[in-house]
Design a protein around this motif. Sequence first.
Motif, PDB file in Angstrom:
ATOM      1  N   ALA A  34      54.951  47.254  37.363  1.00 37.13           N
ATOM      2  CA  ALA A  34      53.714  47.976  37.049  1.00 37.13           C
ATOM      3  C   ALA A  34      52.558  47.001  36.840  1.00 37.13           C
ATOM      4  O   ALA A  34      51.427  47.258  37.274  1.00 37.13           O
ATOM      5  N   LEU A  35      52.826  45.861  36.189  1.00 35.00           N
ATOM      6  CA  LEU A  35      51.782  44.864  35.985  1.00 35.00           C
ATOM      7  C   LEU A  35      51.270  44.323  37.323  1.00 35.00           C
ATOM      8  O   LEU A  35      50.055  44.224  37.534  1.00 35.00           O
ATOM      9  N   LEU A  36      52.186  43.968  38.211  1.00 33.87           N
ATOM     10  CA  LEU A  36      51.761  43.403  39.494  1.00 33.87           C
ATOM     11  C   LEU A  36      51.010  44.425  40.337  1.00 33.87           C
ATOM     12  O   LEU A  36      50.035  44.076  41.023  1.00 33.87           O
ATOM     13  N   MET A  37      51.427  45.669  40.300  1.00 31.27           N
ATOM     14  CA  MET A  37      50.717  46.706  41.048  1.00 31.27           C
ATOM     15  C   MET A  37      49.315  46.927  40.469  1.00 31.27           C
ATOM     16  O   MET A  37      48.342  47.118  41.200  1.00 31.27           O
ATOM     17  N   ALA A  38      49.208  46.895  39.145  1.00 28.62           N
ATOM     18  CA  ALA A  38      47.904  47.039  38.504  1.00 28.62           C
ATOM     19  C   ALA A  38      46.999  45.858  38.843  1.00 28.62           C
ATOM     20  O   ALA A  38      45.804  46.027  39.099  1.00 28.62           O
ATOM     21  N   LEU A  39      47.562  44.653  38.865  1.00 29.33           N
ATOM     22  CA  LEU A  39      46.786  43.466  39.242  1.00 29.33           C
ATOM     23  C   LEU A  39      46.261  43.585  40.662  1.00 29.33           C
ATOM     24  O   LEU A  39      45.097  43.259  40.941  1.00 29.33           O
ATOM     25  N   ASP A  40      47.105  44.037  41.570  1.00 30.42           N
ATOM     26  CA  ASP A  40      46.679  44.216  42.961  1.00 30.42           C
ATOM     27  C   ASP A  40      45.526  45.210  43.061  1.00 30.42           C
ATOM     28  O   ASP A  40      44.540  44.990  43.776  1.00 30.42           O
ATOM     29  N   ALA A  41      45.650  46.327  42.344  1.00 25.59           N
ATOM     30  CA  ALA A  41      44.619  47.361  42.392  1.00 25.59           C
ATOM     31  C   ALA A  41      43.302  46.838  41.829  1.00 25.59           C
ATOM     32  O   ALA A  41      42.228  47.071  42.400  1.00 25.59           O
ATOM     33  N   CYS A  42      43.371  46.112  40.718  1.00 20.37           N
ATOM     34  CA  CYS A  42      42.159  45.565  40.104  1.00 20.37           C
ATOM     35  C   CYS A  42      41.545  44.478  40.987  1.00 20.37           C
ATOM     36  O   CYS A  42      40.313  44.365  41.097  1.00 20.37           O
ATOM     37  N   TRP A  43      42.370  43.676  41.614  1.00 27.51           N
ATOM     38  CA  TRP A  43      41.907  42.629  42.534  1.00 27.51           C
ATOM     39  C   TRP A  43      41.149  43.253  43.710  1.00 27.51           C
ATOM     40  O   TRP A  43      40.094  42.757  44.120  1.00 27.51           O
ATOM     41  N   ALA A  44      41.686  44.359  44.231  1.00 29.55           N
ATOM     42  CA  ALA A  44      41.022  45.042  45.345  1.00 29.55           C
ATOM     43  C   ALA A  44      39.689  45.642  44.893  1.00 29.55           C
ATOM     44  O   ALA A  44      38.672  45.536  45.594  1.00 29.55           O
ATOM     45  N   THR A  45      39.672  46.254  43.717  1.00 29.09           N
ATOM     46  CA  THR A  45      38.441  46.850  43.196  1.00 29.09           C
ATOM     47  C   THR A  45      37.382  45.786  42.939  1.00 29.09           C
ATOM     48  O   THR A  45      36.176  46.035  43.095  1.00 29.09           O
ATOM     49  N   ALA A  46      37.830  44.589  42.549  1.00 28.03           N
ATOM     50  CA  ALA A  46      36.905  43.498  42.235  1.00 28.03           C
ATOM     51  C   ALA A  46      36.428  42.740  43.467  1.00 28.03           C
ATOM     52  O   ALA A  46      35.692  41.755  43.336  1.00 28.03           O
ATOM     53  N   ALA A  47      36.805  43.180  44.647  1.00 25.96           N
ATOM     54  CA  ALA A  47      36.466  42.463  45.877  1.00 25.96           C
ATOM     55  C   ALA A  47      34.967  42.173  46.033  1.00 25.96           C
ATOM     56  O   ALA A  47      34.596  41.090  46.505  1.00 25.96           O
ATOM     57  N   VAL A  53      40.625  40.722  35.728  1.00 27.74           N
ATOM     58  CA  VAL A  53      41.243  40.753  34.390  1.00 27.74           C
ATOM     59  C   VAL A  53      40.523  41.753  33.495  1.00 27.74           C
ATOM     60  O   VAL A  53      41.161  42.462  32.701  1.00 27.74           O
ATOM     61  N   ARG A  54      39.191  41.828  33.608  1.00 27.33           N
ATOM     62  CA  ARG A  54      38.445  42.802  32.811  1.00 27.33           C
ATOM     63  C   ARG A  54      38.925  44.219  33.128  1.00 27.33           C
ATOM     64  O   ARG A  54      39.138  45.044  32.219  1.00 27.33           O
ATOM     65  N   LEU A  55      39.103  44.511  34.411  1.00 27.91           N
ATOM     66  CA  LEU A  55      39.582  45.825  34.825  1.00 27.91           C
ATOM     67  C   LEU A  55      41.007  46.071  34.347  1.00 27.91           C
ATOM     68  O   LEU A  55      41.361  47.186  33.963  1.00 27.91           O
ATOM     69  N   LEU A  56      41.816  45.022  34.354  1.00 27.29           N
ATOM     70  CA  LEU A  56      43.194  45.146  33.898  1.00 27.29           C
ATOM     71  C   LEU A  56      43.239  45.501  32.419  1.00 27.29           C
ATOM     72  O   LEU A  56      44.006  46.375  31.997  1.00 27.29           O
ATOM     73  N   VAL A  57      42.416  44.828  31.627  1.00 29.75           N
ATOM     74  CA  VAL A  57      42.351  45.109  30.191  1.00 29.75           C
ATOM     75  C   VAL A  57      41.857  46.538  29.960  1.00 29.75           C
ATOM     76  O   VAL A  57      42.353  47.242  29.071  1.00 29.75           O
ATOM     77  N   ALA A  58      40.911  46.960  30.770  1.00 32.28           N
ATOM     78  CA  ALA A  58      40.392  48.324  30.645  1.00 32.28           C
ATOM     79  C   ALA A  58      41.466  49.369  30.922  1.00 32.28           C
ATOM     80  O   ALA A  58      41.399  50.495  30.416  1.00 32.28           O
ATOM     81  N   ARG A  59      42.467  48.985  31.692  1.00 30.88           N
ATOM     82  CA  ARG A  59      43.592  49.890  31.968  1.00 30.88           C
ATOM     83  C   ARG A  59      44.612  49.888  30.833  1.00 30.88           C
ATOM     84  O   ARG A  59      45.595  50.615  30.888  1.00 30.88           O
ATOM     85  N   GLY A  60      44.397  49.046  29.822  1.00 36.80           N
ATOM     86  CA  GLY A  60      45.287  49.028  28.674  1.00 36.80           C
ATOM     87  C   GLY A  60      46.289  47.898  28.633  1.00 36.80           C
ATOM     88  O   GLY A  60      47.125  47.846  27.721  1.00 36.80           O
ATOM     89  N   TRP A  61      46.222  46.971  29.590  1.00 34.41           N
ATOM     90  CA  TRP A  61      47.159  45.848  29.578  1.00 34.41           C
ATOM     91  C   TRP A  61      46.709  44.807  28.558  1.00 34.41           C
ATOM     92  O   TRP A  61      45.542  44.429  28.516  1.00 34.41           O
ATOM     93  N   PRO A  62      47.624  44.326  27.737  1.00 34.45           N
ATOM     94  CA  PRO A  62      47.255  43.362  26.680  1.00 34.45           C
ATOM     95  C   PRO A  62      47.096  41.950  27.238  1.00 34.45           C
ATOM     96  O   PRO A  62      48.021  41.391  27.829  1.00 34.45           O
ATOM     97  N   VAL A  63      45.928  41.388  27.058  1.00 30.23           N
ATOM     98  CA  VAL A  63      45.654  39.994  27.425  1.00 30.23           C
ATOM     99  C   VAL A  63      45.145  39.323  26.162  1.00 30.23           C
ATOM    100  O   VAL A  63      43.962  39.436  25.832  1.00 30.23           O
ATOM    101  N   PRO A  64      46.009  38.635  25.411  1.00 25.63           N
ATOM    102  CA  PRO A  64      45.635  38.120  24.086  1.00 25.63           C
ATOM    103  C   PRO A  64      44.467  37.149  24.101  1.00 25.63           C
ATOM    104  O   PRO A  64      43.655  37.145  23.180  1.00 25.63           O
ATOM    105  N   ASP A  65      44.372  36.311  25.126  1.00 20.50           N
ATOM    106  CA  ASP A  65      43.331  35.281  25.156  1.00 20.50           C
ATOM    107  C   ASP A  65      42.383  35.525  26.315  1.00 20.50           C
ATOM    108  O   ASP A  65      42.752  35.341  27.473  1.00 20.50           O
ATOM    109  N   PRO A  66      41.149  35.948  26.042  1.00 22.13           N
ATOM    110  CA  PRO A  66      40.196  36.211  27.121  1.00 22.13           C
ATOM    111  C   PRO A  66      39.670  34.945  27.779  1.00 22.13           C
ATOM    112  O   PRO A  66      39.055  34.999  28.835  1.00 22.13           O
ATOM    113  N   ARG A  67      39.923  33.770  27.183  1.00 24.13           N
ATOM    114  CA  ARG A  67      39.430  32.508  27.742  1.00 24.13           C
ATOM    115  C   ARG A  67      40.402  32.014  28.814  1.00 24.13           C
ATOM    116  O   ARG A  67      41.010  30.966  28.722  1.00 24.13           O
TER     117      ARG A  67
END
Length: 264
Positions: A206-219, A234-248
């Motif tokens: 699910a993570l990899l599929m979400a990354l692919d979708a966000c990557w395509a949207t960010a084209a 990554v911003r789009l991924l976080v907006a989908r609810g995926w936890p990314v502890p360090d934004p840097r």
Amino acid sequence: MAHRSKLSPVGAPTRGTTNPNRLRRVDRWITSAPATTRLLRAAGPPLVVDLGYGASPVTTVELARWLRRVRPDVRVLGLELDPARVAFAQPAASPPFLDFRRGGFELAGTRPVLVRAFNVLRQYAEDEVAGAWGLVLDSMAPGGLLVEGTCDEIGRLSTWVLVSAAGPVSLTLSMRLAGLEKPSTIAERLPKALIHRNVPGERVHALLMALDACWATAAPHQAFGVRSRWLETVRLLVARGWPVPDPRIRPGELTVPWSAVAPA
């Protein structure tokens, strides 16, 4: 039996494939991630083991150079099961700060605070991974951390798990963005604990599929450079609810808690 396993090398030989800078992505992470840098700075002087360095000691030498940026007095020990590989590495040794010895998951009787084990578990079965992690962590100093992962031949695609005595802590994906068609390309280099879990119904899939979708949207952000596209991904991924502890984050690098990708 348990006592003898501490004295005899434990593990299976690896292919030994290695290249200069192959592990630069994980080395850079180890020397900048809060958990590992805190550990290195607290120990004195810290011992770090590079487990299964391969046919050449080059990546162990490189690890030592990276670690000295955090602790100039760090001691690095490369361990290999094959005596011929240990003998070949000796010209690169500089005891006590850099040395090579025969050893496996039992860590040759040493008590390091940190172990890097890359491309070691690929030939093992998935159900053997937890046991291998346990053998390593049981031999480490209290509070020690294991960084276990895999990468391609020249280090463009790399993934690793940070493991403590309490269990896996996080998963990191790191990929070269130039020429990358889609982030899920990294699936072929997932750690052994996850590589067979890239199927529908599993969190890592699910993570990899979400990354692919966000990557395509960010084209459209590609016009401002691949870094801009990744940050938007990554911003789009976080907006989908995926936890990314360090934004840097670095371009092409993403760390998530293990709970976000743990096998179902």
